[in-house]
Design an enzyme around this catalytic site. Structure first.
Site, PDB file in Angstrom:
ATOM      1  N   SER A   1       5.182  -5.263  -3.048  1.00 26.98           N
ATOM      2  CA  SER A   1       4.857  -3.853  -3.248  1.00 26.98           C
ATOM      3  C   SER A   1       5.427  -3.011  -2.101  1.00 26.98           C
ATOM      4  O   SER A   1       6.625  -3.051  -1.849  1.00 26.98           O
ATOM      5  CB  SER A   1       3.342  -3.688  -3.396  1.00 26.98           C
ATOM      6  OG  SER A   1       3.035  -2.426  -3.933  1.00 26.98           O
ATOM      7  N   TYR A   2       4.592  -2.249  -1.365  1.00 29.27           N
ATOM      8  CA  TYR A   2       5.136  -1.442  -0.263  1.00 29.27           C
ATOM      9  C   TYR A   2       5.641  -2.317   0.877  1.00 29.27           C
ATOM     10  O   TYR A   2       6.353  -1.835   1.764  1.00 29.27           O
ATOM     11  CB  TYR A   2       4.112  -0.432   0.258  1.00 29.27           C
ATOM     12  CG  TYR A   2       4.758   0.656   1.086  1.00 29.27           C
ATOM     13  CD1 TYR A   2       5.345   1.755   0.471  1.00 29.27           C
ATOM     14  CD2 TYR A   2       4.823   0.565   2.474  1.00 29.27           C
ATOM     15  CE1 TYR A   2       5.979   2.740   1.219  1.00 29.27           C
ATOM     16  CE2 TYR A   2       5.441   1.536   3.231  1.00 29.27           C
ATOM     17  CZ  TYR A   2       6.022   2.628   2.602  1.00 29.27           C
ATOM     18  OH  TYR A   2       6.652   3.593   3.348  1.00 29.27           O
TER      19      TYR A   2
ATOM     20  N   GLY B   1       0.832  -1.213   0.000  1.00 29.93           N
ATOM     21  CA  GLY B   1       0.000   0.000   0.000  1.00 29.93           C
ATOM     22  C   GLY B   1       0.863   1.258   0.000  1.00 29.93           C
ATOM     23  O   GLY B   1       1.283   1.728  -1.056  1.00 29.93           O
TER      24      GLY B   1
ATOM     25  N   ASP C   1       5.478  -5.781 -14.735  1.00 27.17           N
ATOM     26  CA  ASP C   1       4.946  -4.795 -13.792  1.00 27.17           C
ATOM     27  C   ASP C   1       5.572  -3.439 -14.077  1.00 27.17           C
ATOM     28  O   ASP C   1       6.797  -3.324 -14.162  1.00 27.17           O
ATOM     29  CB  ASP C   1       5.268  -5.230 -12.359  1.00 27.17           C
ATOM     30  CG  ASP C   1       4.878  -4.190 -11.336  1.00 27.17           C
ATOM     31  OD1 ASP C   1       3.895  -3.467 -11.561  1.00 27.17           O
ATOM     32  OD2 ASP C   1       5.564  -4.118 -10.295  1.00 27.17           O
TER      33      ASP C   1
ATOM     34  N   HIS D   1       2.421  -7.254 -11.252  1.00 29.49           N
ATOM     35  CA  HIS D   1       2.848  -6.780  -9.938  1.00 29.49           C
ATOM     36  C   HIS D   1       2.660  -7.827  -8.849  1.00 29.49           C
ATOM     37  O   HIS D   1       3.507  -7.982  -7.974  1.00 29.49           O
ATOM     38  CB  HIS D   1       2.049  -5.514  -9.605  1.00 29.49           C
ATOM     39  CG  HIS D   1       2.513  -4.781  -8.391  1.00 29.49           C
ATOM     40  ND1 HIS D   1       3.770  -4.233  -8.287  1.00 29.49           N
ATOM     41  CD2 HIS D   1       1.877  -4.485  -7.221  1.00 29.49           C
ATOM     42  CE1 HIS D   1       3.891  -3.621  -7.116  1.00 29.49           C
ATOM     43  NE2 HIS D   1       2.764  -3.780  -6.442  1.00 29.49           N
TER      44      HIS D   1
END
Length: 499
Positions: A188-189, A89, A423, A476
């Site tokens: 991701s984050y 996120g 991605d 991703h």
């Protein structure tokens, strides 16, 4: 594993187990029976392994509670690794991984309007080879919450500290898993969440915190790492994928002097705007997948597409069920690396996650019967479940992750950095560049790795137990797009063998 019927006997057994463990002996105790998940609405059948879920309070004074869902390994629970999974996120729930990626079920939309999704066993669940914990973190995300609203002003370091507290308390509740190898994973984050938490865990081990976690390493998929490497990754990726012309690439490279993340002159900014314009209608999470912007485009695409089916399906997720559709939305922003300070969540940017339809997860996780079955608080207490929330105000306060990776790998901990090669959100070009920048000796030269006798991607191995891996044709969220290949490299890496 023996299950105890009442909380008093569980507590006594737990205290005895920890006492013996501290003296060098291991006593098998029991997971908390009141956390057991015995059924889930939408699933008709028998779970292939035990499931547990509930809350762990990480701050008694503030009433800060983190929610977890634990899937016991289907193979050998007492020996298989325990893996903590984190989505990113910041502000996105790890039920994204549970529902759409590598959880124990595949979700099928309800047949009738308003009906619950139907759950089917996922043949590529990561619980085939590991015990896996899905954690909603920080408080305010997914099912996790706090009774003190000030807790929703948070950041990297507080999140890592809370997650470490969660782990210490969780392993006290599940002491029979303390001797299992323990890994932290995410995407991701979570490229920030994972190394910062791993560092907390290592410091806790060094300082003698109990229980002592058997931490072995970590894995990060398409992870945010460093503002310069991440920010400079997009333009070379776009050029290499044939998304911008040679002329534009040469112009922007000359104007920006090879540095795109922090434009220092107006000409550079103007050229970067041309790059953004060329890419703006693509699906940022997988350039091969559609991102529809007008209903009429979708109709024409589906009705008049004359390409062979093999071309039409290029890049689509090959999970057994169509769990997530791609919908209208602009994949913006394209080239904003995560920098120190406030990190806006998708709702703060005025939109949900672009190109994604998360209707299946949203309808299932906001059903009160589902919440009750998994011991989560009702909507009236913690609010509706959202894939990515705007409830938190998040600060990126840990800086570049490169120093964390260096300290962890020098410390002897294994690291797998994997990347879906289509991605555009966190392109593989950045991940490949920063892993090379560590300066480690190459022990396994760049080569293809295989699944089902086909090239599944490429890998390069370095000293200090660092491995870089690409997954061919994936976006991703690698386990969503390439579930079979994802399970293959996951199992091989956890087993310590060659990918």
């Amino acid at each position: 594993m023996q299950r105890m019927a009442n909380s008093t006997s569980r507590r006594c057994a737990l205290e005895l187990g920890l006492l013996l463990l501290s003296g060098g002996f291991y006593l098998s105790s029991s997971a908390p029976e009141d956390a057991r998940v015995t059924y889930l609405p939408g699933f008709n059948g028998t779970f292939p392994s035990d499931h547990y879920a509930g809350y762990v309070t990480v701050d008694e004074d503030h009433g800060r509670k983190l929610f977890y869902y634990f899937v016991v390994s289907e193979r050998n629970p007492s020996k298989d690794p325990v893996v903590l999974w984190l989505n990113g996120g910041p502000g996105c729930s790890s039920f994204d991984g549970f529902v759409y990626e590598h959880g124990p079920f595949n979700f099928q939309s309800g047949v009738a309007s308003g009906s619950l999704p139907q759950l089917h066993l996922n043949p590529y669940s990561w619980s085939k080879f590991s015990n896996i914990i899905y954690l909603d973190s920080p408080a305010g995300v997914g099912m996790s919450y706090s009774t003190d609203q000030s807790d929703y002003n948070t950041g990297d370091l507080k999140t890592a500290s809370d997650s470490h507290t969660f782990l210490l308390k969780w392993f006290r509740e599940y002491p029979e898993f303390l001797e299992n190898p323990f890994y932290i994973a995410g995407e991701s984050y979570a490229g920030v969440y994972v190394p910062t938490l791993a560092s907390e865990v290592v410091q806790g081990i060094k300082s003698g915190m109990t229980p002592t976690l058997n931490f072995k390493g970590y894995m990060v998929g398409n992870g945010v790492t460093d503002e310069a490497f991440d920010g400079d990754a997009l333009v070379p990726f776009a050029y290499g994928m044939g998304l911008i012309s040679t002329n534009l690439f040469q112009e922007v490279n000359t104007a920006c002097k090879g540095s795109y993340w922090n434009p220092e002159n107006e000409i550079c900014e103007t050229k970067l705007e041309k790059v953004d314009k060329a890419l703006e209608d693509l699906n940022i999470y997988d350039i091969l997948e559609p991102c529809y912007h007008r209903p009429e485009i979708r109709k024409v695409t589906l009705r008049h597409n004359k390409l062979p089916s093999s071309f039409r399906r290029l890049g689509e997720t090959n999970r057994p069920l169509p769990v997530r559709k791609r919908i209208f939305g602009r994949s913006w922003p394209l080239r904003a690396p995560v920098r120190e300070g406030h990190v806006p969540t998708w709702p703060e940017l005025g939109s949900s996650v672009p190109c994604m339809d998360d209707e299946v997860a949203t309808s299932w996780l906001n059903n009160e019967a589902v919440r009750s079955a998994m011991h989560a608080q009702p909507v009236s207490v913690v609010g509706p479940w959202e894939l990515c929330t705007g409830n938190i105000y998040f600060q990126h306060d840990a800086g570049s992750m490169i120093k964390y990776h260096k300290n962890l790998t020098y410390g002897g901990y294994r690291a797998l950095i994997f990347s879906g090669d289509h991605d555009m959100c966190v392109p593989y070009t950045g991940s490949q560049a920063w892993t090379r920048s560590l300066g480690y000796q190459v022990l396994d030269e760049w080569r293809p790795w295989y699944f089902d006798k086909q090239v599944a991607g490429y890998t390069q191995g370095y000293e200090h137990n660092l491995t870089f891996l690409t997954i061919k044709g994936s976006g991703h969220t690698v386990p969503e797009y390439k579930p079979r290949e994802a399970l293959a490299f996951y199992a091989r890496w956890l087993a310590g063998g060659s990918i």
